[in-house]
Design an enzyme around this catalytic site. Structure first.
Site, short mmCIF file in Angstrom:
data_model
loop_
_atom_site.label_atom_id
_atom_site.label_comp_id
_atom_site.label_asym_id
_atom_site.label_seq_id
_atom_site.Cartn_x
_atom_site.Cartn_y
_atom_site.Cartn_z
N ALA A 148 -9.62 -8.25 6.93
CA ALA A 148 -8.60 -7.68 7.67
C ALA A 148 -8.72 -8.19 8.86
O ALA A 148 -8.10 -9.19 9.51
CB ALA A 148 -8.86 -6.21 7.73
N ARG A 149 -9.97 -7.84 9.80
CA ARG A 149 -10.09 -8.31 11.25
C ARG A 149 -10.04 -9.80 11.53
O ARG A 149 -9.54 -10.27 12.44
CB ARG A 149 -10.85 -7.45 12.02
CG ARG A 149 -10.86 -5.78 12.14
CD ARG A 149 -11.90 -5.27 12.57
NE ARG A 149 -12.98 -4.94 11.25
CZ ARG A 149 -14.06 -4.33 11.54
NH1 ARG A 149 -14.23 -3.86 12.50
NH2 ARG A 149 -14.75 -4.20 10.31
N TYR A 172 -6.11 10.50 3.61
CA TYR A 172 -4.83 10.78 3.45
C TYR A 172 -4.55 11.92 2.24
O TYR A 172 -5.38 12.42 1.82
CB TYR A 172 -4.18 9.52 2.68
CG TYR A 172 -3.70 8.35 3.98
CD1 TYR A 172 -4.62 8.25 5.12
CD2 TYR A 172 -2.55 7.84 3.91
CE1 TYR A 172 -4.25 7.33 5.85
CE2 TYR A 172 -2.20 7.11 4.93
CZ TYR A 172 -2.92 6.81 5.91
OH TYR A 172 -2.61 5.98 7.07
N GLN A 181 0.81 -1.27 -0.10
CA GLN A 181 -0.05 0.02 -0.14
C GLN A 181 0.80 1.28 -0.06
O GLN A 181 1.36 1.51 1.07
CB GLN A 181 -0.80 -0.03 1.34
CG GLN A 181 -2.00 1.23 1.20
CD GLN A 181 -2.65 1.24 2.41
OE1 GLN A 181 -2.34 1.59 3.52
NE2 GLN A 181 -3.96 0.85 2.34
#
Length: 388
Positions: free
Chosen positions: A344-345, A169, A99
């Site tokens: 993800a989690r 971002y 990323q």
């Protein structure tokens, strides 16, 4: 014909053994800004556990582009460690994504000892400093830094480059009308606000060609007033598709700066966050944490409904993200026309969940989305409830 989520697939020029992506989650395992053995083992766990692609999170293109000083800045000094990581993941049969991003206003300038920049000048709740409005020279330098980082990661053996265009971002801050108050060619209508993100994507693709896949993490909804939302979010995706620079989009949401729980859903661990944060952020979290970490009830595949609008409007490959925990949900995503699912989690709790689902040993993950994993980013991201 609906594709098999566990069957082989392609992502641009890259062959994947299946359609399951380990989404970028900051690992908290780079104390010296280098790829450590601990970071390698973190990604090996999910690679050995069956994912097709695992993603290294928050690889900064420049020093001021880190969220804080412990993150990796991609360059010659970090190349050797990143290459060791790529080699290790490839030995398992999985592929590796990086990323690539610039944190912009999400950067902690005090920690980085470098001026944070954004689309427009604003106060930083992270460093209690002012974030500067990026100059033309800054934007040229940052675009060149993305190109340099992409070249280095391809040299290191990374298969996929994920450009971070979400979560407030830098690229996302230009997209959000409430964060971008510029009156020059970088502000105003969406076409101007999208200029930097599109410029970066074009520059990276021109640099690496077909040597790696290039994807982008984009926002379905920033989750705050003044963010990229609704039809504008879809229009931005349409612009990216028309440019033809990307191999896929990963559909996300929320803002690391303004509304992080919009991305995560489930429990909001305010007390646990306050306990591990440095002062003065710790005091601010205790006093104002309920305003920052809002509570959103968890439901499976919570981004599916808005993502379906993107699926209907676009022809390019899409990755569905957001609380995917069950085999039935993964198969439903395939039936709806999504090419990949990102987790993800669930993989923090069970790194081998993909193998468990594929073999029929389980039909769902054990993650309860309490989000107690979130405060562990300061000492090595993990699931506190995991056994062993």
């Amino acid at each position: 014909m609906t594709p098999d989520v566990f069957g082989p697939a392609r992502l641009g020029p890259v062959a994947l053994r299946n359609r399951v992506v380990k989404a970028a989650t900051f690992e908290g395992r780079t104390p010296e800004g280098q790829a450590t053995e601990d970071l390698v083992e973190y990604h090996l766990a999910v690679a050995r556990g069956g994912v097709g692609l695992t993603t290294v999170a928050y690889l900064a293109v420049s020093p001021e582009g880190r969220t804080h000083a412990e993150q990796i800045v991609v360059g010659e000094h970090s190349l050797a460690g990143l290459a060791r990581l790529a080699d290790a993941v490839h030995e398992t049969g999985a592929k590796l994504a990086g990323q690539v991003g610039h944190a912009g206003p999400v950067a902690n300038g005090r920690s980085n000892r470098a001026r944070a920049i954004s689309a427009s000048r604003m106060p930083s709740p992270l460093s209690m400093q002012m974030v500067a409005s990026a100059t033309e020279a800054d934007l040229t330098r940052v675009t060149d830094a993305y190109v340099g980082a992409a070249r280095t990661l391809v040299h290191a053996g990374f298969d996929v480059l994920e450009l971070h265009m979400a979560h407030s971002y830098l690229l996302s801050s230009f997209l959000a009308p409430g964060l971008n108050r510029r009156t020059d060619r970088w502000g105003g209508p969406l076409e101007n606000r999208a200029r930097l993100a599109r410029q970066v994507a074009r520059a990276v693709r021109d640099e690496i060609g077909g040597d790696a896949a290039v994807t982008a993490k984009v926002s379905l909804d920033d989750g705050f007033r003044g963010g990229l939302r609704g039809e504008e979010a879809l229009d931005f995706a349409r612009l990216l598709e028309a440019d033809g620079t990307l191999d896929a989009l990963q559909l996300s949401g929320g803002s690391s700066l303004m509304n992080p729980m919009y991305l995560f859903r489930g429990g909001a661990p305010r007390r646990e966050f306050a306990a591990v944060m440095p002062q003065p952020v710790r005091l601010g979290m205790r006093l104002f944490g309920s305003r920052f970490l809002h509570e959103y009830p968890f439901r499976e595949a919570y981004f599916l409904e808005p993502a379906l609008r993107f699926r209907e409007a676009l022809t390019m490959p899409l990755m569905l993200l957001g609380g995917i925990n069950r085999l039935e949900t993964m198969e439903r995503a395939m039936a709806h026309g999504f090419e990949y699912v990102a987790m993800a989690r669930a993989l923090l709790r069970e790194p081998d969940l993909v193998d468990r689902l594929r073999s029929g040993r389980q039909d769902a993950g054990a993650c309860i989305h309490c989000n107690l994993c979130m405060p562990t980013i300061y000492e090595g991201t993990r699931c506190p409830l995991a056994v062993g």
